[in-house]
Design a protein around this motif. Sequence first.
Motif, PDB file in Angstrom:
ATOM      1  N   PRO A   1       8.984   5.992   3.563  1.00  0.00           N
ATOM      2  CA  PRO A   1       8.291   5.500   4.351  1.00  0.00           C
ATOM      3  C   PRO A   1       9.145   5.568   5.935  1.00  0.00           C
ATOM      4  N   SER A   2      10.076   5.199   6.725  1.00  0.00           N
ATOM      5  CA  SER A   2      10.107   4.449   7.317  1.00  0.00           C
ATOM      6  C   SER A   2      10.895   6.248   7.919  1.00  0.00           C
ATOM      7  N   GLU A   3      11.593   6.614   6.716  1.00  0.00           N
ATOM      8  CA  GLU A   3      11.925   7.932   7.505  1.00  0.00           C
ATOM      9  C   GLU A   3      10.829   8.747   8.125  1.00  0.00           C
ATOM     10  N   ASP A   4       9.812   9.019   7.230  1.00  0.00           N
ATOM     11  CA  ASP A   4       8.570   9.448   7.836  1.00  0.00           C
ATOM     12  C   ASP A   4       8.138   9.342   8.441  1.00  0.00           C
ATOM     13  N   LEU A   5       7.784   8.252   8.956  1.00  0.00           N
ATOM     14  CA  LEU A   5       7.228   7.525   9.924  1.00  0.00           C
ATOM     15  C   LEU A   5       7.966   7.830  11.562  1.00  0.00           C
ATOM     16  N   LEU A   6       9.096   8.297  11.168  1.00  0.00           N
ATOM     17  CA  LEU A   6       9.869   8.309  12.129  1.00  0.00           C
ATOM     18  C   LEU A   6       9.843  10.008  12.749  1.00  0.00           C
ATOM     19  N   THR A   7       9.631  10.865  11.707  1.00  0.00           N
ATOM     20  CA  THR A   7       9.399  12.212  12.062  1.00  0.00           C
ATOM     21  C   THR A   7       8.269  12.509  12.439  1.00  0.00           C
ATOM     22  N   SER A   8       7.029  11.745  12.713  1.00  0.00           N
ATOM     23  CA  SER A   8       6.270  11.758  13.460  1.00  0.00           C
ATOM     24  C   SER A   8       6.196  12.186  14.858  1.00  0.00           C
ATOM     25  N   PHE A   9       7.272  11.554  15.834  1.00  0.00           N
ATOM     26  CA  PHE A   9       8.273  11.196  16.838  1.00  0.00           C
ATOM     27  C   PHE A   9       9.112  12.183  17.381  1.00  0.00           C
ATOM     28  N   ASN A  10       9.012  12.837  18.697  1.00  0.00           N
ATOM     29  CA  ASN A  10       9.616  13.696  19.465  1.00  0.00           C
ATOM     30  C   ASN A  10      10.517  12.383  19.533  1.00  0.00           C
TER      31      ASN A  10
END
Length: 314
Positions: free
Chosen positions: A177-186
């Motif tokens: 889930p933390s890696e998924d949050l990371l993908t939301s940022f440029n």
Amino acid sequence: MEDQRTTEKKMKMKMKILCLHGFRTSGAFLQKQIERWDPTIFQDFELDFPDGIFPAAGKSDIENIFPPPYFEWFQYNKDFTVYTNLDKCISFLCDYIERNGPFDGFLGFSQGATISALLIGYKAQGLLLKNHPPIRLFISISGCKFRDPSICQVAYKEKLTVKSAHLIGDNDWLREPSEDLLTSFNNPLLIRHPKGHVVPKLDDASSKQLRSWISGIVKELHTLSGQETREGESYLREVIKENHKMNVIAPATTKELLSEEISNDHGDIIPIDIMNSGHGLNKVSPLKKIDIEHEHYETTQKLNHNEHISQVHS
């Protein structure tokens, strides 16, 4: 006494980061954990560690290692799809930010990082903190996305442009889930560590990586502030020259230009009222009536300037 005043002035001029703790812990506990990091990482910042809005409603994982009280930001079900008191949490944090900010960045662990990312996403969509300056940086430690589609489709609908660093543990139960949050940022910075769901101690390599990343942001803001200062100074010169038939003013610093009085080449004193908003110098008030060559002139001009950043780097 002089040293104390200088220190207090520097503290007031530092940029600020809002640091939100994890579920059923406290601001004091997160502060203790962050203080284990290399102190030069946040040397340009003042860190604020508030407690969550609700007292812990159950057992805390830190009961045997750190004293109470413990707090939580909101409550949720086991699938993290239904949330209780989330709206109250958001309202509380927005009010806290308005009263104690402005904040240049957010840092959070677990639940604190998750709600921080949500605030950034909602702000990007113009849903909250509309009058607050841009958030410049975000440090997520084991943060994740909300799973309710009605939230996801709004908060994460577009790539978030806030500069972000994500600390993710190889053995963290929230690693994916933390890696998924990371993908939301440029263009996010990823720093991995071998631990689990914790605020990790940073080794030399990770400290250097995070310190370099923050230093780059500070330098960028310094450049931005310098550009705004030069633009503001040039604009003020032109306003005074145009409205008071003045010749070119001798070179001066911005502080000199924005002092309470300025003299023109004829020796006339031109009083200027400086108005301060809650977030620093934002505009020049209407110029008072003055007598130049027996004529009265009056003008209203505004100098829009992000003084919060300028104060930090002046």
